[in-house]
Design a protein around this motif. Sequence first.
Motif, PDB file in Angstrom:
ATOM      1  N   ASP A 157       0.816  -1.211   0.000  1.00 40.54           N
ATOM      2  CA  ASP A 157       0.000   0.000   0.000  1.00 40.54           C
ATOM      3  C   ASP A 157       0.851   1.263   0.000  1.00 40.54           C
ATOM      4  N   ARG A 158       1.899   1.283   0.825  1.00 41.88           N
ATOM      5  CA  ARG A 158       2.806   2.436   0.860  1.00 41.88           C
ATOM      6  C   ARG A 158       4.095   2.023   1.548  1.00 41.88           C
ATOM      7  N   ILE A 159       5.085   2.907   1.413  1.00 42.42           N
ATOM      8  CA  ILE A 159       6.403   2.605   1.949  1.00 42.42           C
ATOM      9  C   ILE A 159       6.971   3.853   2.618  1.00 42.42           C
ATOM     10  N   GLN A 160       7.595   3.662   3.774  1.00 45.75           N
ATOM     11  CA  GLN A 160       8.226   4.752   4.513  1.00 45.75           C
ATOM     12  C   GLN A 160       9.711   4.442   4.681  1.00 45.75           C
ATOM     13  N   ASP A 161      10.395   5.234   5.498  1.00 46.07           N
ATOM     14  CA  ASP A 161      11.842   5.081   5.622  1.00 46.07           C
ATOM     15  C   ASP A 161      12.251   3.665   6.010  1.00 46.07           C
ATOM     16  N   GLN A 162      11.557   3.065   6.976  1.00 52.77           N
ATOM     17  CA  GLN A 162      11.941   1.745   7.470  1.00 52.77           C
ATOM     18  C   GLN A 162      10.809   0.728   7.423  1.00 52.77           C
ATOM     19  N   HIS A 163       9.634   1.128   6.951  1.00 50.01           N
ATOM     20  CA  HIS A 163       8.461   0.261   7.011  1.00 50.01           C
ATOM     21  C   HIS A 163       7.754   0.207   5.663  1.00 50.01           C
ATOM     22  N   THR A 164       7.275  -0.983   5.338  1.00 51.50           N
ATOM     23  CA  THR A 164       6.396  -1.169   4.184  1.00 51.50           C
ATOM     24  C   THR A 164       5.047  -1.671   4.690  1.00 51.50           C
ATOM     25  N   TYR A 165       3.970  -1.002   4.259  1.00 49.74           N
ATOM     26  CA  TYR A 165       2.609  -1.344   4.651  1.00 49.74           C
ATOM     27  C   TYR A 165       2.012  -2.284   3.604  1.00 49.74           C
ATOM     28  N   LEU A 166       1.641  -3.477   4.012  1.00 51.36           N
ATOM     29  CA  LEU A 166       0.908  -4.392   3.160  1.00 51.36           C
ATOM     30  C   LEU A 166      -0.535  -4.455   3.626  1.00 51.36           C
ATOM     31  N   THR A 167      -1.458  -4.442   2.691  1.00 50.79           N
ATOM     32  CA  THR A 167      -2.857  -4.686   3.022  1.00 50.79           C
ATOM     33  C   THR A 167      -3.184  -6.148   2.729  1.00 50.79           C
ATOM     34  N   GLY A 168      -4.005  -6.732   3.567  1.00 53.00           N
ATOM     35  CA  GLY A 168      -4.375  -8.127   3.397  1.00 53.00           C
ATOM     36  C   GLY A 168      -4.138  -8.908   4.673  1.00 53.00           C
ATOM     37  N   ASP A 169      -4.311 -10.204   4.589  1.00 54.19           N
ATOM     38  CA  ASP A 169      -4.151 -11.079   5.744  1.00 54.19           C
ATOM     39  C   ASP A 169      -3.443 -12.359   5.309  1.00 54.19           C
ATOM     40  N   GLY A 170      -3.070 -13.161   6.308  1.00 51.45           N
ATOM     41  CA  GLY A 170      -2.488 -14.460   6.020  1.00 51.45           C
ATOM     42  C   GLY A 170      -1.007 -14.564   6.271  1.00 51.45           C
ATOM     43  N   LEU A 171      -0.350 -13.458   6.640  1.00 48.53           N
ATOM     44  CA  LEU A 171       1.057 -13.489   7.022  1.00 48.53           C
ATOM     45  C   LEU A 171       1.165 -13.198   8.508  1.00 48.53           C
ATOM     46  N   ARG A 172       2.209 -13.739   9.139  1.00 49.52           N
ATOM     47  CA  ARG A 172       2.406 -13.571  10.571  1.00 49.52           C
ATOM     48  C   ARG A 172       3.796 -13.014  10.840  1.00 49.52           C
ATOM     49  N   PRO A 173       3.995 -12.358  12.003  1.00 45.94           N
ATOM     50  CA  PRO A 173       5.323 -11.861  12.349  1.00 45.94           C
ATOM     51  C   PRO A 173       6.381 -12.960  12.250  1.00 45.94           C
ATOM     52  N   GLY A 174       7.483 -12.594  11.648  1.00 46.01           N
ATOM     53  CA  GLY A 174       8.574 -13.535  11.431  1.00 46.01           C
ATOM     54  C   GLY A 174       8.593 -14.137  10.050  1.00 46.01           C
ATOM     55  N   ASP A 175       7.472 -14.079   9.303  1.00 46.43           N
ATOM     56  CA  ASP A 175       7.454 -14.623   7.943  1.00 46.43           C
ATOM     57  C   ASP A 175       8.388 -13.818   7.040  1.00 46.43           C
ATOM     58  N   LEU A 176       9.069 -14.522   6.140  1.00 52.00           N
ATOM     59  CA  LEU A 176       9.887 -13.870   5.123  1.00 52.00           C
ATOM     60  C   LEU A 176       9.064 -13.687   3.860  1.00 52.00           C
ATOM     61  N   VAL A 177       9.220 -12.520   3.237  1.00 46.59           N
ATOM     62  CA  VAL A 177       8.508 -12.213   2.002  1.00 46.59           C
ATOM     63  C   VAL A 177       9.527 -11.738   0.968  1.00 46.59           C
ATOM     64  N   SER A 178       9.416 -12.259  -0.231  1.00 43.02           N
ATOM     65  CA  SER A 178      10.243 -11.818  -1.350  1.00 43.02           C
ATOM     66  C   SER A 178       9.472 -10.777  -2.155  1.00 43.02           C
ATOM     67  N   PHE A 179      10.185  -9.729  -2.582  1.00 42.40           N
ATOM     68  CA  PHE A 179       9.573  -8.659  -3.367  1.00 42.40           C
ATOM     69  C   PHE A 179      10.323  -8.481  -4.678  1.00 42.40           C
ATOM     70  N   GLY A 180       9.579  -8.289  -5.746  1.00 44.01           N
ATOM     71  CA  GLY A 180      10.147  -7.801  -6.983  1.00 44.01           C
ATOM     72  C   GLY A 180      10.160  -6.289  -6.977  1.00 44.01           C
ATOM     73  N   ILE A 181      10.873  -5.698  -7.944  1.00 46.74           N
ATOM     74  CA  ILE A 181      11.016  -4.240  -7.947  1.00 46.74           C
ATOM     75  C   ILE A 181      10.657  -3.685  -9.317  1.00 46.74           C
ATOM     76  N   SER A 182      10.472  -2.373  -9.351  1.00 53.03           N
ATOM     77  CA  SER A 182      10.295  -1.631 -10.586  1.00 53.03           C
ATOM     78  C   SER A 182      11.412  -0.599 -10.670  1.00 53.03           C
ATOM     79  N   HIS A 183      12.039  -0.509 -11.849  1.00 56.84           N
ATOM     80  CA  HIS A 183      13.095   0.468 -12.126  1.00 56.84           C
ATOM     81  C   HIS A 183      14.415   0.092 -11.442  1.00 56.84           C
ATOM     82  N   PRO A 184      15.195  -0.779 -12.064  1.00 58.20           N
ATOM     83  CA  PRO A 184      16.464  -1.207 -11.465  1.00 58.20           C
ATOM     84  C   PRO A 184      17.486  -0.091 -11.308  1.00 58.20           C
ATOM     85  N   CYS A 185      17.326   1.013 -12.055  1.00 55.23           N
ATOM     86  CA  CYS A 185      18.305   2.101 -11.962  1.00 55.23           C
ATOM     87  C   CYS A 185      18.288   2.787 -10.599  1.00 55.23           C
ATOM     88  N   THR A 186      17.250   2.559  -9.794  1.00 56.67           N
ATOM     89  CA  THR A 186      17.239   3.110  -8.436  1.00 56.67           C
ATOM     90  C   THR A 186      17.230   2.002  -7.393  1.00 56.67           C
TER      91      THR A 186
END
Length: 386
Positions: free
Chosen positions: A332-361
Amino acid sequence: MNNSDPFIDEPVIDWRTRGFLHPEPITRTDFVAARHSLFDGPFTWPLMVLRRSALDHNIATLARFAADHGLTFAPHGKTTMSPELCHAQLRAGAWGMTAANASQTLAFRHFGVERVLLANEIYDVGALHWLAGELAAGFECLVYADCPEGVAALSAAAGERPFQVLIELGQPQARTGCRTLGELTALADLITTTPGVELAGVAGYEGTQPGPAEVRAYLRDLARAADLVRPLVPHPIVSAGGSAWFDLVAEELGHLDATVILRSGAYIAHDEGLYARASPFAHLLKPAIEVWAQVISTPEPGLIMVGMGKRDVPYDIDLPIPHRTPPGVKVDRIQDQHTYLTGDGLRPGDLVSFGISHPCTAFDKWRVIPVVDDHHVVVDLITTYF
């Protein structure tokens, strides 16, 4: 990657190396020899990694495209600023590397890159004098000019060897470059009568155009510019090409009696956003970047907090894309140290892999990046110099 390439650093991993849990110093060679798994090795989250198979595939794909279309290839090194990846591109057949400024040119020179296309105007007097000295020592570098002041700055700094100049053709309201073919031909005439500079050809960037019709129109103007300077340079250099329209560059410029230098850069890592939408090879290139981060809180229904922020992952064009999460989970949004995900089904400690947009940054956020095989075993490390 081949760590015996010229001037590739042997970095030391220690407490200063973000993403690594290795307080005692260890060299890259020894670290890689341990063949750590990403998931039980000395790592902490978040961490950006590169998939070796995707990197190798992408490098080979664009090298083959350039060769098949008779193009000279100078990949834009600003994407990665990595000596390991620059040398991988050179080994695949690249003529040299493209830089955006003098600082990047200096870095590439120390990486051991022998040819650079500096795809920008340059007025920095100190940098120009340094570059003139490097040219005298045998370095090959092409530079841009788009006005008489630029030619005068190059002339004033020239040393034993003249600067090889590409006149940049621009477009209204879009970056630098001569705005008309008349301005370009007048500048070409000026260069031929100015000491310390030699006309090498013309160059431009089509990526600011809104669509394929406009890109083709611009590239045809660039081809006309090449014809206009041909009386002064019988076999000119013509350079264009980002990572979104390189197929049209080949179609519109590949037939010219010229050395056509393609400058695509972002292709090496591709992505799951901007270039997944825009690249003509989106169906062929593979996203090489993954950012792994950990769920640190699920403080209320429908909200998942991940310990990853703006220092860790690109956010300038699209937000990160979560992989293999429960249905409906999205960033949903991203801050200096936190990323906000909307939804359910993940718990503290779970690892999540993310893809990115724009490799130049993306690469500029990490000094040392693990390279993993398809089983997430670390097989190399690359370094960046931004």
